[in-house]
Enzyme design. Structure first.
Site, mmCIF file in Angstrom:
data_model
loop_
_atom_site.group_PDB
_atom_site.id
_atom_site.type_symbol
_atom_site.label_atom_id
_atom_site.label_comp_id
_atom_site.label_asym_id
_atom_site.label_seq_id
_atom_site.Cartn_x
_atom_site.Cartn_y
_atom_site.Cartn_z
ATOM 1 C CD GLU A 201 -9.649 4.119 -0.947
ATOM 2 O OE1 GLU A 201 -10.546 4.483 -0.182
ATOM 3 O OE2 GLU A 201 -8.492 3.852 -0.552
ATOM 4 C CG HIS B 148 -3.949 2.384 -2.185
ATOM 5 N ND1 HIS B 148 -4.074 3.139 -1.047
ATOM 6 C CD2 HIS B 148 -5.224 2.221 -2.650
ATOM 7 C CE1 HIS B 148 -5.342 3.400 -0.811
ATOM 8 N NE2 HIS B 148 -6.062 2.868 -1.782
ATOM 9 C CG ASP C 132 -2.315 0.556 0.859
ATOM 10 O OD1 ASP C 132 -2.383 1.752 0.515
ATOM 11 O OD2 ASP C 132 -3.307 -0.183 0.919
#
Length: 636
Positions: A446, A381, A311
């Site tokens: 995201e 990420h 991440d």
């Protein structure tokens, strides 16, 4: 003690999103001047002009560094107070404040500052509420998950142990030994449930082959003279866990729970995919913690461990082709390549899993019937990845052309760079060799809505391929990624955003619906196979009560254990779409897990609640019965 500091944080619920009121106390023996203060918080500042009695020096996601007014001298015992407004959201709970802090002196020395959870102005720091009812009724049997069918009579006495009958073959005896070892690791001070030698005070265990059963199903027949298990290899494993749980409850609380002396259990799982995810990027978990969590999954008959290995905060798995990922891409600290995040402070942090570690974890899980599904989160990420491997950046793109929702700048792998695909090919080659699971999770979540739009190379790719915007760029990359995985014999797994921008073909793709339950229904209508893991029910980092002193995240609302237990994923799906529902999964995101105590409070009893939702038919679920048994749960 020449230098010591404490940072106290109070949230003032004034206009807008409120204000942090910080107080730095000099607890040392010397005055300090020319210093700076750094702190980490998920409640980020977005307006540098909204600082009072301080100035912003640096900001990177949860990392903030501020300076006092010019010339301020902080004497021993003195305090410096300043305020930070312009927050991106309101604080709602005690863990929304500073998670860590340190002071950098004028000579560059970094001194850790103690912190406390966020206080609410004018309110007492009350203890968090109880999460389980205290008047849960007595139940005859301590079993989680509750079996598909149970028709058994509680016995008046509990056998000392269960032991394999003499005719049991070597493999069966070995499975009993595995169950004994699991119990010993989870409950080292409790009496062993099984013995490998005959015991006159015990009860023999006999094993029969399963008849017309699925691989994970089993049946148990109880009498005062023996216990008979009918199952295949996987079902036998589950049956032994069931027997171990029954014995544990009967011994720990004999007035409430008992071991059967007559009757039957017939059992099989409700869902094929019964998963638990663990984010090891935001906080690093040693191998011993990972394997203990896997033991807990086996205790609750979960069969998938989804290992979130990368991440923004760190890349945690050794990739021999790119050693920088675990030398540079995990080092966070004041003078490290990466700024401290989410509880990091003056002491540098790092940590990763060697390939030898990974093989050991995978083998441990396999011995318990658990499949390890790795996740390498792409294309978003990847802040740590891009610091470790700067050649993966379009250098003609402005350094802060976009921000992720967590506040990281330019954190997504660029679909227009040929090196992106060279990098991913090499990573997948090594992952395939390490993880035998047919599934490989690639994230896909995201990505900022304006990612890559400032990249000249991405603009050229869009023009060349007729792509419009960020999500069509993402879909372009993910279609190539899926082809890579297909060539390697792997099924592509991703979060629900993988379907954005035209997505990838539904055939051979498994998506996890996390944003809302409705997203999962929409994916199924589009032909995708789905695992349901909505934040509103199955994210175990969510707060469990609205009280200020209850820790956790709150973006998906308040998720009490009774809601996690009662949520019915299958009930969301129309009959014609049930074929696409492959199972359910709990997710353990680690932003708020800065202590073992917070981990255990947030994960339990909701993890066993999700496990029962994954296994037990809806008609067999009963919250009071579950609540009476849940306190017996093992903890990390």
């Amino acid at each position: 003690m020449p230098h010591a500091f404490r940072l106290e944080t109070v949230w003032q619920p004034d206009a807008g999103n409120g204000t942090f009121a910080f107080t730095l106390l000099n607890l040392g023996a010397e005055a300090v001047t020319g210093f700076r203060l750094a702190y980490t918080t998920l409640t980020r500042m977005v307006d540098p002009a909204a600082i009072g009695n301080a100035s912003l020096v640096a900001r990177d996601a949860s990392f903030h560094q501020v300076a006092p007014p010019e010339g301020l001298s902080l004497a021993p015992g003195a305090t410096w107070r300043f305020t930070v407004g312009g927050l991106q959201r309101k604080a709602r709970h005690c863990t929304d404040g500073a998670k860590s802090a340190y002071v950098t002196l004028g000579d560059g020395t970094h001194i850790e500052a103690a912190v406390s959870d966020l206080l609410l102005e004018g309110q007492p720091s009350a203890p968090p509420p109880r999460l389980l009812p205290t008047d849960a009724p007595a139940q005859p049997f301590a079993l989680i998950p509750w079996p598909m069918q149970i028709d058994a009579r509680p016995g008046e006495s509990c056998p000392v142990t269960l032991f394999p009958a003499p005719e049991c073959d070597r493999d069966t005896v070995a499975s009993v030994d595995t169950a004994m070892r699991l119990h010993a690791r989870l409950f080292p001070t409790d009496h062993a449930p099984f013995s490998l030698v005959a015991d006159p005070q015990g009860r023999p265990l006999r094993f029969e082959p399963a008849h017309e059963a699925t691989p994970e199903s089993y049946a148990i027949r109880f009498s005062v003279d023996e216990v008979v298990v009918a199952a295949g290899e996987a079902g036998r494993r589950h049956a032994l866990v069931t027997l171990a749980q029954l014995l544990l409850g009967a011994r720990r609380e004999p007035g409430r729970f008992a071991f059967p002396d007559a009757g039957n259990i017939v059992d099989a799982p409700r869902h094929a995919w019964r998963g638990c995810h663990l984010d090891v990027s935001r906080q690093f978990y040693p191998v011993a913690d990972v394997t203990r969590l896997i033991d807990i999954l086996a205790w609750y008959k979960l069969n998938i461990f989804h290992w979130h290995l990368t991440d923004d905060e760190a890349w945690r798995i050794e990739i021999k082709a790119f050693p920088e990922l675990t030398s540079t891409g995990v080092r966070r600290g004041p003078d490290a390549p990466l700024t401290p995040q989410l509880g990091g402070g003056a002491v540098p942090t790092e940590g990763h899993y060697s390939q030898r570690d990974v093989r050991a974890v995978v083998a441990h899980a396999a011995s318990l019937g658990i499949e390890v599904v790795p996740e390498i989160d792409i294309p978003g990420h990847n802040a740590a990845t891009l610091v470790a491997l700067p050649d993966l950046v379009d250098r003609a793109e402005a350094p802060n052309s976009y921000l992720s929702v967590q506040g990281f700048a330019n954190n997504a792998l660029n679909p227009a760079l040929p090196l992106t695909y060279t990098f991913l090919e090499a990573v997948f080659d090594e992952l395939v060799a390490l993880f035998p699971s047919p599934y490989l999770h690639v994230g896909g979540d995201e990505v900022a809505r304006d990612a890559w739009l400032g990249s000249p190379q991405a603009k050229a790719l869009m023009q060349r391929e007729g792509l419009a915007g960020t999500f069509e760029l993402q879909a372009h990359l993910l279609r190539r990624v899926k082809a890579m995985l297909t060539r390697r014999g792997k099924v592509m797994v991703g979060w629900n955003e993988v379907a954005h921008g035209g997505g990838v073909a539904p055939e051979g793709t498994l998506l996890m619906a996390w944003e809302t339950p409705e997203v999962g229904i929409d994916l199924a209508r589009r032909g995708y196979d789905v695992v349901m893991t909505p934040g509103q029910a199955y994210y175990l980092d969510m707060v469990q009560d609205e009280a200020w002193q209850e820790p956790g995240a709150s973006w998906a609302g308040t998720v009490p254990p009774a809601h996690s237990y009662g949520y019915e994923a299958a009930g969301e799906f129309p009959e014609e779409l049930q074929v696409h529902l492959k199972g359910v999964q709990a997710c353990i995101w680690s932003e708020h897990f800065t202590s073992r105590a917070y981990f255990n409070r947030l994960v339990f009893p909701r993890l066993p609640a999700v496990a029962e939702a994954a296994w037990t038919p809806s008609a067999g679920k009963d919250w009071p019965r579950f609540a009476a048994i849940a306190p017996l749960a093992p903890r990390l």
